[in-house]
Scaffold this motif. Structure first.
Motif, PDB file in Angstrom:
ATOM      1  N   LEU A 228      -8.748   6.439   6.490  1.00  0.00           N
ATOM      2  CA  LEU A 228      -7.562   6.612   5.748  1.00  0.00           C
ATOM      3  C   LEU A 228      -6.724   5.674   6.625  1.00  0.00           C
ATOM      4  CD1 LEU A 228      -6.556   9.962   3.980  1.00  0.00           C
ATOM      5  CD2 LEU A 228      -7.328   7.805   3.105  1.00  0.00           C
ATOM      6  N   GLU A 229      -6.530   5.659   7.393  1.00  0.00           N
ATOM      7  CA  GLU A 229      -5.827   5.486   8.934  1.00  0.00           C
ATOM      8  C   GLU A 229      -5.681   4.029   8.009  1.00  0.00           C
ATOM      9  OE1 GLU A 229      -4.265   5.885  13.216  1.00  0.00           O
ATOM     10  OE2 GLU A 229      -4.103   8.086  12.222  1.00  0.00           O
ATOM     11  N   LYS A 230      -7.491   3.443   8.236  1.00  0.00           N
ATOM     12  CA  LYS A 230      -7.864   2.273   7.812  1.00  0.00           C
ATOM     13  C   LYS A 230      -8.025   1.634   6.717  1.00  0.00           C
ATOM     14  CE  LYS A 230     -11.080   2.566  12.287  1.00  0.00           C
ATOM     15  NZ  LYS A 230     -13.025   2.426  12.238  1.00  0.00           N
ATOM     16  N   LEU A 231      -8.041   2.585   6.126  1.00  0.00           N
ATOM     17  CA  LEU A 231      -8.108   1.976   4.873  1.00  0.00           C
ATOM     18  C   LEU A 231      -6.514   1.464   4.271  1.00  0.00           C
ATOM     19  CD1 LEU A 231      -9.808   1.668   1.791  1.00  0.00           C
ATOM     20  CD2 LEU A 231      -8.638   4.193   0.666  1.00  0.00           C
ATOM     21  N   HIS A 232      -5.334   2.294   4.603  1.00  0.00           N
ATOM     22  CA  HIS A 232      -4.167   2.105   3.930  1.00  0.00           C
ATOM     23  C   HIS A 232      -3.790   0.747   4.757  1.00  0.00           C
ATOM     24  CE1 HIS A 232      -3.237   5.079   1.477  1.00  0.00           C
ATOM     25  NE2 HIS A 232      -3.886   6.344   2.125  1.00  0.00           N
ATOM     26  N   SER A 233      -3.788   0.573   6.258  1.00  0.00           N
ATOM     27  CA  SER A 233      -4.347  -0.538   7.277  1.00  0.00           C
ATOM     28  C   SER A 233      -5.349  -1.619   6.264  1.00  0.00           C
ATOM     29  CB  SER A 233      -5.015  -0.469   8.490  1.00  0.00           C
ATOM     30  OG  SER A 233      -4.318  -1.162   9.081  1.00  0.00           O
ATOM     31  N   ALA A 234      -5.980  -0.956   5.639  1.00  0.00           N
ATOM     32  CA  ALA A 234      -6.325  -2.726   5.475  1.00  0.00           C
ATOM     33  C   ALA A 234      -6.397  -3.486   3.913  1.00  0.00           C
ATOM     34  CB  ALA A 234      -7.719  -1.902   4.600  1.00  0.00           C
ATOM     35  N   VAL A 235      -5.487  -2.706   3.608  1.00  0.00           N
ATOM     36  CA  VAL A 235      -4.589  -2.602   2.537  1.00  0.00           C
ATOM     37  C   VAL A 235      -3.389  -2.671   2.201  1.00  0.00           C
ATOM     38  CG1 VAL A 235      -6.377  -1.892   0.809  1.00  0.00           C
ATOM     39  CG2 VAL A 235      -4.561  -0.769   1.212  1.00  0.00           C
ATOM     40  N   ALA A 236      -2.935  -3.245   2.699  1.00  0.00           N
ATOM     41  CA  ALA A 236      -1.464  -2.987   3.259  1.00  0.00           C
ATOM     42  C   ALA A 236      -0.189  -4.225   3.215  1.00  0.00           C
ATOM     43  CB  ALA A 236      -0.545  -2.702   4.857  1.00  0.00           C
ATOM     44  N   ASP A 237      -1.163  -5.405   2.924  1.00  0.00           N
ATOM     45  CA  ASP A 237      -0.790  -6.200   2.544  1.00  0.00           C
ATOM     46  C   ASP A 237      -1.165  -7.399   1.229  1.00  0.00           C
ATOM     47  OD1 ASP A 237       0.531  -6.442   4.972  1.00  0.00           O
ATOM     48  OD2 ASP A 237      -1.265  -7.556   6.008  1.00  0.00           O
ATOM     49  N   SER A 238      -1.517  -5.956   0.007  1.00  0.00           N
ATOM     50  CA  SER A 238      -2.162  -6.561  -0.945  1.00  0.00           C
ATOM     51  C   SER A 238      -1.038  -6.807  -1.700  1.00  0.00           C
ATOM     52  CB  SER A 238      -2.652  -4.963  -1.916  1.00  0.00           C
ATOM     53  OG  SER A 238      -3.894  -5.060  -2.025  1.00  0.00           O
ATOM     54  N   THR A 239      -0.853  -8.057  -2.521  1.00  0.00           N
ATOM     55  CA  THR A 239       0.364  -8.339  -3.192  1.00  0.00           C
ATOM     56  C   THR A 239       0.228  -8.650  -4.839  1.00  0.00           C
ATOM     57  OG1 THR A 239      -0.408 -10.553  -2.118  1.00  0.00           O
ATOM     58  CG2 THR A 239       1.525  -8.685  -1.320  1.00  0.00           C
ATOM     59  N   LYS A 240      -1.225  -9.004  -4.708  1.00  0.00           N
ATOM     60  CA  LYS A 240      -1.427 -10.081  -6.690  1.00  0.00           C
ATOM     61  C   LYS A 240      -1.950  -8.454  -7.292  1.00  0.00           C
ATOM     62  CE  LYS A 240      -1.327 -14.872  -4.428  1.00  0.00           C
ATOM     63  NZ  LYS A 240      -2.037 -15.833  -4.852  1.00  0.00           N
ATOM     64  N   THR A 241      -2.275 -10.054  -8.630  1.00  0.00           N
ATOM     65  CA  THR A 241      -2.353  -8.745  -9.869  1.00  0.00           C
ATOM     66  C   THR A 241      -3.977  -7.961  -9.478  1.00  0.00           C
ATOM     67  OG1 THR A 241      -1.191  -9.441 -10.635  1.00  0.00           O
ATOM     68  CG2 THR A 241      -3.174  -9.000 -12.252  1.00  0.00           C
ATOM     69  N   ALA A 242      -4.203  -6.566  -9.299  1.00  0.00           N
ATOM     70  CA  ALA A 242      -5.735  -6.386  -9.883  1.00  0.00           C
ATOM     71  C   ALA A 242      -6.477  -6.470 -10.043  1.00  0.00           C
ATOM     72  CB  ALA A 242      -5.262  -4.887  -9.650  1.00  0.00           C
ATOM     73  N   MET A 243      -8.269  -7.193  -9.898  1.00  0.00           N
ATOM     74  CA  MET A 243      -9.133  -7.048 -10.705  1.00  0.00           C
ATOM     75  C   MET A 243      -9.836  -6.019 -11.034  1.00  0.00           C
ATOM     76  SD  MET A 243      -8.577 -10.467 -11.528  1.00  0.00           S
ATOM     77  CE  MET A 243      -9.862 -11.349 -11.905  1.00  0.00           C
ATOM     78  N   GLN A 244     -10.955  -5.757 -11.665  1.00  0.00           N
ATOM     79  CA  GLN A 244     -11.740  -4.756 -11.664  1.00  0.00           C
ATOM     80  C   GLN A 244     -12.649  -4.782 -10.919  1.00  0.00           C
ATOM     81  OE1 GLN A 244     -12.359  -1.565 -11.981  1.00  0.00           O
ATOM     82  NE2 GLN A 244     -11.596  -0.733 -13.739  1.00  0.00           N
ATOM     83  N   SER A 245     -13.572  -5.082 -10.487  1.00  0.00           N
ATOM     84  CA  SER A 245     -14.894  -4.906  -9.924  1.00  0.00           C
ATOM     85  C   SER A 245     -15.640  -4.785 -10.500  1.00  0.00           C
ATOM     86  CB  SER A 245     -14.419  -4.388  -7.971  1.00  0.00           C
ATOM     87  OG  SER A 245     -16.011  -4.951  -7.477  1.00  0.00           O
TER      88      SER A 245
END
Length: 248
Positions: A228-245
């Motif tokens: 969880l720590e690594k996951l939150h760290s990996a997405v910490a700088d997310s800023t733009k609109t979400a896309m479906q994957s």
């Protein structure tokens, strides 16, 4: 006084993703202090939010009440929260708390998918700009050639674009691993079809640092504290609109 956008308030609560929250607001199913709000409305401390007449609870500041699950989705399970759909992923997992999948895997595909009650992290992970790594093992209907591997790695024209360069490694006569950082709709299947191959089996083995290790088909587990720590760290700088994957 600190305020939060209404769609973020709803998604943070674990009710649904931010995109789905926008749809609920637009459909007039949300109430703020008993009144129909507009998109972009902000929620302040003390405000009461409800969906279809049911209160939406505030998320704890440290998100300690959020759930994060890794699930080995079998073939035949559909990545939808619609309970009326036979074989939906929510019934398959059978978790008591409200959760929803992050992204998707096609019904004929299998492998790792994450589920959560944290709507905020859903948006962060799905943002294409983040280029988060996903690893797939793919089996096809005929022997693989060096030209096929080279073409898959260098980019294939599908959906009015050319796929990004990626890492592709042959594993057997008819199987290969592919590492993607984008998620075009049915991307791997379309890439193979363009080159004259048909996918016979597709397994997502890894999402970022998270893998299928220790999970048999149909099993799930909670993410560990370190994961969880690594996951939150990996997405910490997310800023733009979400896309479906939907790369599979």
């Amino acid at each position: 006084m600190e305020t939060k956008r209404l769609n973020k308030f709803i998604s943070d609560s674990g009710y649904c993703s931010r995109r789905e929250a926008d749809a609920l607001i637009d459909a007039g199913r949300v109430r703020l202090n008993g009144k129909i709000p507009e998109l972009g409305t902000r929620v302040a401390d003390g405000d009461e939010v409800s969906v279809d007449g049911k209160p939406v609870e505030r998320v704890k500041a440290d998100k300690s009440d959020r759930v994060y699950i890794a699930y080995h989705k079998p073939v035949g399970i559909t990545c939808t929260t619609e309970r009326n759909v036979k074989g939906n992923i929510i019934d398959a997992v059978g978790f008591q708390q409200r959760i929803f999948p992050i992204g998707r895997l096609d019904k004929p595909s299998e492998g790792l998918i994450l589920l959560t009650s944290d709507g905020d992290i859903v948006n962060k992970i799905l943002r294409a700009e983040n280029a988060h790594k996903k690893v797939y093992r793919v089996n096809v209907d005929k022997p693989i050639t060096a030209r096929f591997i080279q073409k898959m790695a260098s980019g294939v024209p599908i959906l009015n674009t050319v796929t990004k360069r990626c890492e592709v490694r042959q594993c057997g006569q008819r199987s290969f691993d592919i590492v993607l950082t984008q998620g075009l709709n049915r991307q791997i299947r379309r890439m193979c079809e363009h080159l004259g191959y048909e996918v016979t089996r597709l397994v997502r083995k890894q999402i970022m640092h998270l893998s299928l290790k220790g999970l048999a088909s149909g099993e799930w587990r909670h993410l560990s504290g370190t994961e969880l720590e690594k996951l939150h760290s990996a997405v910490a700088d997310s800023t733009k609109t979400a896309m479906q994957s939907g790369a599979e």
